[in-house]
Design an enzyme around this catalytic site. Structure first.
Site, PDB file in Angstrom:
ATOM      1  N   SER A 121       0.701  -4.969   3.365  1.00 54.62           N
ATOM      2  CA  SER A 121       1.007  -5.530   4.673  1.00 54.62           C
ATOM      3  C   SER A 121       2.363  -6.217   4.683  1.00 54.62           C
ATOM      4  CB  SER A 121      -0.076  -6.522   5.099  1.00 54.62           C
ATOM      5  OG  SER A 121       0.108  -7.760   4.474  1.00 54.62           O
ATOM      6  N   LYS A 158       0.873 -13.870   2.988  1.00 56.68           N
ATOM      7  CA  LYS A 158       1.437 -13.583   4.315  1.00 56.68           C
ATOM      8  C   LYS A 158       2.524 -14.595   4.651  1.00 56.68           C
ATOM      9  CE  LYS A 158      -2.507 -11.211   6.233  1.00 56.68           C
ATOM     10  NZ  LYS A 158      -2.127  -9.864   6.621  1.00 56.68           N
TER      11      LYS A 158
END
Lengths: 207, 207
Positions: A121, A158
């Site tokens: 991601s 993230k």
DNA sequence: ATTTGTACCATACATTTGTATGGTATTTTT
DNA sequence: AAAAATACCATACAAATGTATGGTACAAAT
């Protein structure tokens, strides 16, 4: 002192490393010879002499399976203590799951530790599946930092943004939805800030 | 299957562990014999057979220095990944600084990790200098929990209490003043909850 | 009283392992 | 072109290493 290794020398050195640290058994000359298709142990002996002269390994005469890896100042052995997901949450904080050799230039802060990233991601931030991230748990977290965060009992890597009442964990990869965490969620915590990544290009090919 | 080891078997097992994991070289039968004053390698061979029958080690015939330690359900090898202060703040999160063997009953949660405690501010909670604490980073923190907390760039292990506008970190030992942290202090963070301690009484004597 | 398990020894042997030497071929450096 | 470094081989040897067998002594269990 520490001259460059030739291709085969490097390969043998890596094989010894692998056997010694991953498999848990230092290879004998015969085993190295077999691995590389040498028909004589003498060949291995000569390569080991070369490695010794270049100060990459150290041996004591007579003792079998006795190859000491010299800690290179250009290469550091570090444990990877867990895995984190770059996509959906994953397991974190198992124990030492692997070892990596880092180029000494990386200069790890004492407090930092290593985690392996799973998922892609953060592809657009140039962090890929299999990469090792260096995490500093003591840094003040700032907006935009790439962080390791724990949600429930799994962890993600993230980008971190906060506003008045929530924290947003964003993937660089648009395929993944941002994770929104309310500030009063006490099952959420940021473990640390990713201060570097490391990727072994040679190993990469094998994945 | 996993019967109890006799004294000598345990001693030999420990010696193999030590050599293999601390020294980095699995001992040969001759080396074990020398260590324990045996005049015959056959004696060692028999002890190793016993260890193998009791499922503590595994070997392959013919290979030298080849003793695989079976991960016991009654004994776990764990890395200690740092140190924390029980008194005044200290360094935390170096890398693996040591290994301990834990009795399996301790049953570490997968996510937990180990830190060694320095100082004696938690003496009255029966946590002493040199103890290894088992830290779970994923637990919800509750008042009165013993936690690992990071302040600035050092860490402490203390009891945790919170009220409206501040967090209080208290030592069990009255010689140490409580640490008061305002809630908006973002250089403060709780790393995890201490869910157990471990103390090796044998090693303790050496300290 | 006998059996079983533990703890050692001596001795002999086969393999594994490391070492040494001398040789060939190829590439790289001077 | 000559020298040096690299990369291998075959062979021989000694030392290290693991294995097998049969034995003694002693304590604990049956």
């Amino acid at each position: 002192m520490a001259k460059e290794l030739t291709k085969i020398q490097k390969a043998i050195y890596d094989f010894i490393m692998y056997q010694k640290f991953r498999v848990g058994r230092t290879p004998s000359l015969a085993e190295i010879a077999e691995k590389f298709g040498f028909k004589s142990r003498a060949t291995v002996q000569q390569h080991l002499h070369a490695l010794e002269k270049k100060n990459y390994i150290k041996r004591e005469v007579g003792l079998s399976r006795n190859i000491e890896i010299i800690k290179r100042d250009t290469l550091i052995q570090e444990p990877i203590i867990g895995e984190v997901a770059a996509g959906s949450p994953l397991v974190v904080y198992s124990n030492v799951i692997d070892m990596v050799e880092l180029p000494g230039v990386v200069k790890l802060p004492k407090e930092s530790f290593l985690l392996r990233v799973r998922g892609d991601s953060l592809r657009d931030a140039n962090i890929f599946n299999g990469d090792v991230v260096i995490v500093n748990p003591n840094l003040v977290i700032q907006d935009g930092h790439i962080v390791i965060a724990i949600l429930e009992d799994s962890a993600v890597v993230k980008r971190f943004y906060r506003n008045e009442d929530a924290i947003e964990l964003v993937s660089e990869n648009p395929e993944y939805e941002p994770i929104i965490v309310r500030r009063d969620n006490n099952k959420f915590r940021v473990v640390g800030v990713v201060i570097g990544i490391y990727r072994n290009l040679e190993l990469k090919k094998r994945r």
